[in-house]
Write an enzyme that holds these catalytic residues in place. Structure first.
Site, PDB file in Angstrom:
ATOM      1  CG  ASN A 182      -1.877   1.127   1.264  1.00  0.00           C
ATOM      2  OD1 ASN A 182      -1.862   1.993   0.387  1.00  0.00           O
ATOM      3  ND2 ASN A 182      -2.722   1.148   2.274  1.00  0.00           N
ATOM      4  NE  ARG A 221      -6.162   1.091  -0.127  1.00  0.00           N
ATOM      5  CZ  ARG A 221      -6.280   2.172   0.615  1.00  0.00           C
ATOM      6  NH1 ARG A 221      -5.223   2.716   1.168  1.00  0.00           N
ATOM      7  NH2 ARG A 221      -7.452   2.729   0.789  1.00  0.00           N
ATOM      8  CG  HIS A 229     -13.059   2.055   3.215  1.00  0.00           C
ATOM      9  ND1 HIS A 229     -13.844   2.917   3.945  1.00  0.00           N
ATOM     10  CD2 HIS A 229     -11.785   2.422   3.455  1.00  0.00           C
ATOM     11  CE1 HIS A 229     -13.073   3.768   4.602  1.00  0.00           C
ATOM     12  NE2 HIS A 229     -11.812   3.491   4.305  1.00  0.00           N
ATOM     13  NE  ARG A 280     -11.104  11.337   4.682  1.00  0.00           N
ATOM     14  CZ  ARG A 280     -10.907  10.057   4.381  1.00  0.00           C
ATOM     15  NH1 ARG A 280     -11.854   9.360   3.804  1.00  0.00           N
ATOM     16  NH2 ARG A 280      -9.758   9.477   4.647  1.00  0.00           N
ATOM     17  CD  GLU A 325      -8.586  -2.178   3.668  1.00  0.00           C
ATOM     18  OE1 GLU A 325      -8.095  -1.885   4.774  1.00  0.00           O
ATOM     19  OE2 GLU A 325      -8.972  -1.318   2.857  1.00  0.00           O
TER      20      GLU A 325
END
Ligand code: AMP
Length: 398
Positions: A8, A89, A178, A238, A383
């Site tokens: 990642n 990723r 996601h 956010r 993940e």
């Protein structure tokens, strides 16, 4: 047996996990941080041991060199050719990718063309990919997209009510994020609803970034994040969904540019913005206990936004069989799990075992009582293992 690396890459970091496949045994994991600096940080964990050092890491290729060197020095591999495949990723796959893809020139070009939709992320992923290609030129490279799982949404779920010309011309639509996590959760979650013919799952990935996805028969039908990961529920920093006129109004009020306000919506809003305490839910919870009014409001808002989306997706799915909590907050915060379940409890007939819930952090568990109309489970997300699985599958096909 084959060694597969899941990567990642961020703009100044590179996270990695090396697997022995098909056993899915984790051989090591770690992170290169502060890439581009003389005082970069390289950390690696293997076989119960760990090491962290400050070293110059001037670019991503140097981070990969350090990684390969560490793997050999620690005896994790004998030769770098033992790594047969690397999975990367990728945050934004746009309309092009509905599954993981071999990272060939065409994939590379498409990821590059999607940079305007995820400027920081996709650029960094390409830098990471090219760095691995330089050091390990012959490995199978695979791209796994955060957006891929959401490509099964119907237009009613992904089209924004803007002039259709913009949807077509600029590919301005909901992509979600996601996806790799939601896919993993929906697969693992099936064991809690054996015998259900058409499983309806609401998965809540609630970390510093947070999204909720409605999944029917293993396919995403709706997801909360939008064109970018700014949309949906309120997050650590956010806003989540807003009336679009907030942008216009606040730019006029403050004299700030659209870009400046956009940064504020991304980095200074959410739990941090409302509480004025922190983006970390643990700090906000502490302030709540101390009676801090803004923290209490932030906390209430956060819970309500999540409950609103669960309600929305309950309707979208025509009911629900399983609700899953995952990621930093979903896995580790009994408080938020309890409060969210309370908020949806009377409408949806959800009941969890509060005593059991209070003791669980970071472990898989079924929380709902036998009386609950919907099963509720905690499932720690993974993940990286999804990236490793898809990457290994491409390696086998070669
Ligand atoms: P993630 O982005 O999935 O790594 O999640 C990070 C967030 O999880 C942090 O910002 C915290 O708000 C939250 N978190 C992590 N550990 C805990 C914990 N033990 N209790 C409550 N919240 C936690």
């Amino acid at each position: 047996m084959a060694k597969v690396m899941a990567v990642n890459a961020g703009s100044s970091s590179l996270k990695f996990k090396l697997y022995e496949m098909p056993e899915e045994k984790v051989l090591c994991s770690g992170n290169a941080e502060r890439i581009g600096h003389e005082d970069g940080i390289f950390g690696i964990k293997w076989n119960g041991e760990s090491e962290k050092k400050i070293v110059p890491i001037l670019d991503h290729a140097e981070a990969v060199r350090l990684l390969v060197k560490a793997l050999i020095e620690k005896g994790i591999i004998k030769d770098m050719n033992e790594i047969v495949a690397v999975g990367h990723r990728i945050v934004q796959g746009g309309k092009y990718f509905s599954k993981s893809m071999l990272f060939d020139k065409d994939t590379e070009d498409k990821i590059e063309s999607l940079i305007p939709l995820a400027p920081l992320h996709n650029k960094a992923h390409l830098v990471g990919f090219r760095a691995f290609k330089e050091i390990l030129p012959n490995v199978t490279s695979v791209a796994t997209f955060d957006t891929a799982f959401h490509q099964t949404m119907e237009p009613e779920d992904y089209v924004f009510p803007i002039p259709y010309e913009y949807t077509e011309k600029y590919d301005c639509r909901r992509y979600g994020a996601h996806g790799t996590s939601h896919k993993y959760l929906s697969e693992v979650g099936l064991k809690y609803i054996p015998g259900v013919k058409h499983p309806r799952i609401i998965s809540c990935h609630i970390g510093s970034g947070a999204s909720i996805t409605a999944i029917k028969d293993g396919k995403c039908v709706a997801t909360s994040m939008g064109l970018t990961p700014l949309g949906g529920i309120m997050m650590g920093t956010r806003t989540g969904d807003l009336d679009p006129s907030v942008m216009n109004y606040l730019c006029k009020c403050t004299g700030k540019s659209v870009e400046e306000m956009y940064q504020i919506f991304n980095k200074k809003s959410g739990l941090l913005g409302v509480s004025e305490v922190s983006n970390d839910s643990r700090d906000v919870s502490k302030a709540v206990e101390e009676g801090n009014k803004k923290a209490i409001l932030a906390d209430r808002l956060f819970i309500r936004r999540i409950a609103d989306f669960i309600g929305q997706y309950y309707v979208r799915l025509g009911g629900a069989d399983l609700i899953i909590f995952s990621a930093g907050i979903g896995e580790n915060s009994p408080y938020y799990r309890e409060k969210i379940c309370e908020e949806i409890g009377s409408a949806l007939g959800v009941e969890i075992d509060k005593k059991l819930n209070a003791g669980i952090r970071g472990e898989e568990a079924l929380l709902s009582t036998p009386n609950s109309k919907i099963k509720v489970a905690i499932i720690p997300t993974d993940e990286e293992v999804m990236i490793a699985r898809d990457t290994y599958a491409y390696y086998l096909k070669k």
